[in-house]
Write a protein that holds these residues in place. Structure first.
Motif, PDB file in Angstrom:
ATOM      1  N   ILE A  45      20.916  27.728  -4.853  1.00  0.00           N
ATOM      2  CA  ILE A  45      20.780  26.411  -5.257  1.00  0.00           C
ATOM      3  C   ILE A  45      22.086  25.715  -5.429  1.00  0.00           C
ATOM      4  CG2 ILE A  45      19.964  24.936  -7.193  1.00  0.00           C
ATOM      5  CD1 ILE A  45      17.745  27.178  -7.743  1.00  0.00           C
ATOM      6  N   VAL A  46      23.087  26.593  -5.686  1.00  0.00           N
ATOM      7  CA  VAL A  46      24.511  25.986  -5.977  1.00  0.00           C
ATOM      8  C   VAL A  46      25.151  25.822  -4.758  1.00  0.00           C
ATOM      9  CG1 VAL A  46      26.962  26.605  -6.565  1.00  0.00           C
ATOM     10  CG2 VAL A  46      25.025  27.270  -8.030  1.00  0.00           C
ATOM     11  N   GLY A  47      24.674  26.620  -3.467  1.00  0.00           N
ATOM     12  CA  GLY A  47      25.245  26.288  -2.251  1.00  0.00           C
ATOM     13  C   GLY A  47      24.786  25.006  -1.607  1.00  0.00           C
ATOM     14  N   ILE A  48      23.206  24.727  -2.044  1.00  0.00           N
ATOM     15  CA  ILE A  48      22.672  23.737  -1.389  1.00  0.00           C
ATOM     16  C   ILE A  48      23.341  22.353  -2.163  1.00  0.00           C
ATOM     17  CG2 ILE A  48      20.385  22.508  -1.460  1.00  0.00           C
ATOM     18  CD1 ILE A  48      19.007  25.045  -1.176  1.00  0.00           C
ATOM     19  N   GLY A  49      23.826  22.415  -3.353  1.00  0.00           N
ATOM     20  CA  GLY A  49      24.363  21.590  -3.942  1.00  0.00           C
ATOM     21  C   GLY A  49      25.542  20.958  -3.273  1.00  0.00           C
ATOM     22  N   TYR A  50      26.244  22.088  -3.268  1.00  0.00           N
ATOM     23  CA  TYR A  50      27.578  22.026  -2.319  1.00  0.00           C
ATOM     24  C   TYR A  50      27.284  21.361  -1.170  1.00  0.00           C
ATOM     25  CZ  TYR A  50      32.139  23.137  -0.617  1.00  0.00           C
ATOM     26  OH  TYR A  50      33.573  23.095   0.012  1.00  0.00           O
ATOM     27  N   GLY A  51      26.582  21.936  -0.341  1.00  0.00           N
ATOM     28  CA  GLY A  51      26.395  21.427   1.099  1.00  0.00           C
ATOM     29  C   GLY A  51      26.098  20.013   1.019  1.00  0.00           C
ATOM     30  N   TYR A  52      25.164  19.442   0.104  1.00  0.00           N
ATOM     31  CA  TYR A  52      24.431  18.176   0.086  1.00  0.00           C
ATOM     32  C   TYR A  52      25.851  17.063  -0.069  1.00  0.00           C
ATOM     33  CZ  TYR A  52      21.857  14.135  -1.013  1.00  0.00           C
ATOM     34  OH  TYR A  52      21.274  12.744  -0.918  1.00  0.00           O
ATOM     35  N   ALA A  53      26.345  17.751  -1.267  1.00  0.00           N
ATOM     36  CA  ALA A  53      27.447  16.864  -1.747  1.00  0.00           C
ATOM     37  C   ALA A  53      28.702  16.335  -0.659  1.00  0.00           C
ATOM     38  CB  ALA A  53      28.106  17.182  -3.151  1.00  0.00           C
ATOM     39  N   ARG A  54      28.766  17.541   0.198  1.00  0.00           N
ATOM     40  CA  ARG A  54      29.928  17.407   1.170  1.00  0.00           C
ATOM     41  C   ARG A  54      29.366  16.218   2.222  1.00  0.00           C
ATOM     42  NH1 ARG A  54      34.699  20.117   1.458  1.00  0.00           N
ATOM     43  NH2 ARG A  54      34.372  20.411   3.856  1.00  0.00           N
ATOM     44  N   LYS A  55      28.265  16.003   2.436  1.00  0.00           N
ATOM     45  CA  LYS A  55      27.784  14.689   3.128  1.00  0.00           C
ATOM     46  C   LYS A  55      27.465  13.400   2.433  1.00  0.00           C
ATOM     47  CE  LYS A  55      26.266  17.525   7.153  1.00  0.00           C
ATOM     48  NZ  LYS A  55      25.214  18.157   8.311  1.00  0.00           N
ATOM     49  N   HIS A  56      26.773  13.952   1.245  1.00  0.00           N
ATOM     50  CA  HIS A  56      26.249  12.660   0.634  1.00  0.00           C
ATOM     51  C   HIS A  56      26.678  12.862  -0.869  1.00  0.00           C
ATOM     52  CE1 HIS A  56      23.923  11.694   4.293  1.00  0.00           C
ATOM     53  NE2 HIS A  56      23.590  13.121   4.200  1.00  0.00           N
ATOM     54  N   PRO A  57      28.013  12.559  -1.263  1.00  0.00           N
ATOM     55  CA  PRO A  57      28.227  12.588  -2.474  1.00  0.00           C
ATOM     56  C   PRO A  57      27.264  11.918  -3.404  1.00  0.00           C
ATOM     57  CG  PRO A  57      30.143  12.385  -1.229  1.00  0.00           C
ATOM     58  CD  PRO A  57      29.055  12.079  -0.343  1.00  0.00           C
ATOM     59  N   PRO A  58      26.729  12.685  -4.497  1.00  0.00           N
ATOM     60  CA  PRO A  58      25.750  11.720  -5.281  1.00  0.00           C
ATOM     61  C   PRO A  58      26.603  11.329  -6.597  1.00  0.00           C
ATOM     62  CG  PRO A  58      25.499  14.180  -5.754  1.00  0.00           C
ATOM     63  CD  PRO A  58      26.442  14.033  -4.590  1.00  0.00           C
ATOM     64  N   ASP A  59      26.155  10.339  -7.333  1.00  0.00           N
ATOM     65  CA  ASP A  59      26.572   9.914  -8.401  1.00  0.00           C
ATOM     66  C   ASP A  59      25.887  10.746  -9.572  1.00  0.00           C
ATOM     67  OD1 ASP A  59      27.650   8.751 -10.865  1.00  0.00           O
ATOM     68  OD2 ASP A  59      27.199   6.765 -10.314  1.00  0.00           O
ATOM     69  N   LEU A  60      26.489  11.720 -10.361  1.00  0.00           N
ATOM     70  CA  LEU A  60      25.972  12.416 -11.218  1.00  0.00           C
ATOM     71  C   LEU A  60      25.899  11.929 -12.796  1.00  0.00           C
ATOM     72  CD1 LEU A  60      26.902  16.135 -10.572  1.00  0.00           C
ATOM     73  CD2 LEU A  60      24.949  15.260  -9.959  1.00  0.00           C
ATOM     74  N   GLY A  81      26.854  22.722  -8.114  1.00  0.00           N
ATOM     75  CA  GLY A  81      27.290  22.950  -6.611  1.00  0.00           C
ATOM     76  C   GLY A  81      28.010  21.430  -6.188  1.00  0.00           C
ATOM     77  N   VAL A  82      27.577  20.598  -6.568  1.00  0.00           N
ATOM     78  CA  VAL A  82      28.360  19.089  -6.274  1.00  0.00           C
ATOM     79  C   VAL A  82      29.673  19.162  -7.045  1.00  0.00           C
ATOM     80  CG1 VAL A  82      28.026  16.544  -7.021  1.00  0.00           C
ATOM     81  CG2 VAL A  82      26.035  17.844  -6.082  1.00  0.00           C
ATOM     82  N   ARG A  83      29.853  19.722  -8.214  1.00  0.00           N
ATOM     83  CA  ARG A  83      31.288  19.672  -8.796  1.00  0.00           C
ATOM     84  C   ARG A  83      32.140  20.498  -7.952  1.00  0.00           C
ATOM     85  NH1 ARG A  83      27.747  19.670 -13.672  1.00  0.00           N
ATOM     86  NH2 ARG A  83      27.941  17.743 -14.844  1.00  0.00           N
ATOM     87  N   LEU A  84      31.820  21.530  -7.289  1.00  0.00           N
ATOM     88  CA  LEU A  84      32.625  22.595  -6.576  1.00  0.00           C
ATOM     89  C   LEU A  84      33.138  21.714  -5.417  1.00  0.00           C
ATOM     90  CD1 LEU A  84      30.523  25.854  -6.697  1.00  0.00           C
ATOM     91  CD2 LEU A  84      32.723  25.128  -7.979  1.00  0.00           C
ATOM     92  N   THR A  85      32.572  20.628  -4.879  1.00  0.00           N
ATOM     93  CA  THR A  85      33.307  19.986  -4.067  1.00  0.00           C
ATOM     94  C   THR A  85      34.635  19.193  -4.230  1.00  0.00           C
ATOM     95  OG1 THR A  85      31.954  17.935  -4.360  1.00  0.00           O
ATOM     96  CG2 THR A  85      31.015  19.569  -2.824  1.00  0.00           C
ATOM     97  N   SER A  86      34.873  19.057  -5.566  1.00  0.00           N
ATOM     98  CA  SER A  86      35.807  18.451  -6.052  1.00  0.00           C
ATOM     99  C   SER A  86      37.223  19.505  -6.071  1.00  0.00           C
ATOM    100  CB  SER A  86      35.783  17.970  -7.502  1.00  0.00           C
ATOM    101  OG  SER A  86      34.658  17.238  -7.482  1.00  0.00           O
TER     102      SER A  86
END
Length: 292
Positions: free
Chosen positions: A17-32, A197-202
């Protein structure tokens, strides 16, 4: 082989799930921002209260574990203080990072998968104790300007007090209402992992070297305290496993919010938290191997 299989059954769904969040955010960075507000004001309070008020949770059965979690948090802070001085890092930056772990985003889903629903209330109780200390002692360590009263009156803290009160006096909402609250609270677990996962893109290359300080100190100091502490308290089975998992978790994501609010080197804190959560793939299996 059975132990490796058990560990894989616990960590693979979490890191997927963390990886899915990371992969999604790399293409479509969401506003959390909106999710964070809902999580802190609604989902987390409902999750905490419904778990503590559950008929399966008996506070007296978990007092040694909660005592162990409290000692582990405070002991980690005591050991982190001279480390910060030795490394010439501000104690207000490093000490809270080492003291407080990610027992919400990562700890709760891991505990549920590793120890089952019957022991989930204990994990939530540890989460509640950690939040109580984080929003009081932790906030004051981060900044002298922290308004502890405001933090302690937050929805999560109010839900914690009500949940412990329900467990102590054995007065709970009707099962129909409690079931609905549990369903709503449980929805927070996968979303917290996705957000992590999204946060790890930072994470940047420049931040990696700096981040290793807190990233390694958090689980290493935690396990150094947790292993003898579990023996001293006579913890066995799921209680021992929960304490060791709690000891090895990476730094708390919420500490970045406090550091940013009080302008206590938030860039350094973010680096330590992000690296620490990335390194959880090493320390979480180690803790599970010791505790299962």
């Amino acid at each position: 082989m059975d132990l490796l299989s058990r560990i894989a059954e616990v960590i693979v769904p979490v890191f997927l799930i963390v990886g899915i969040g990371y992969g999604y955010a790399r293409k479509h960075p969401p506003d959390l921002a909106g999710f964070n507000r809902i999580a802190l004001d609604v989902l987390a309070p409902v999750l905490v209260y419904s778990a503590l008020a559950s008929k399966d949770f008996r506070l007296a059965d978990h007092l040694p574990l909660l005592l162990g979690g409290t000692i582990l948090i405070l002991g980690s802070g005591l050991l982190a203080w001279p480390l910060a001085r030795a490394l010439r890092v501000s104690p207000r930056t490093l000490v809270p990072v080492v003291m407080f772990n990610n027992c919400g985003n990562m700890g709760l889903p891991l505990a549920l998968l590793a120890f089952g629903a019957e022991h989930f209330g204990a994990a939530v109780a540890l989460f509640a104790i950690s939040n109580l200390l984080h929003f009081s002692i932790g906030a004051r360590l981060t900044s002298r300007a922290a308004r502890t009263r405001e933090l302690l009156l937050s929805p999560v803290m109010v839900a914690t007090a009500l949940g412990f009160a329900s467990a102590l006096i054995d007065i709970r909402p009707p099962d129909l209402i409690l079931s609905g609250m549990q369903l709503l609270g449980d929805s927070m677990l996968p979303m917290m992992l996705f957000a992590l996962g999204v946060r790890l893109t930072s994470l940047t290359r420049a931040g990696v070297a700096l981040g290793f300080v807190g990233a390694l100190a958090r689980p290493l100091i935690g396990l150094a305290i947790g292993l003898p502490l579990a023996w001293a308290l006579g913890l066995e089975g799921a209680a021992k496993g929960q304490l060791l998992l709690f000891a090895a978790l990476p730094p708390a994501v919420i500490q970045f919010m406090l550091a940013e609010r009080y302008r206590q080197e938030p860039d350094k804190v973010a680096a330590m938290i992000l690296v620490g959560n990335a390194l959880a793939i090493v320390f979480v299996p180690l803790a599970l191997a010791l505790g299962l």
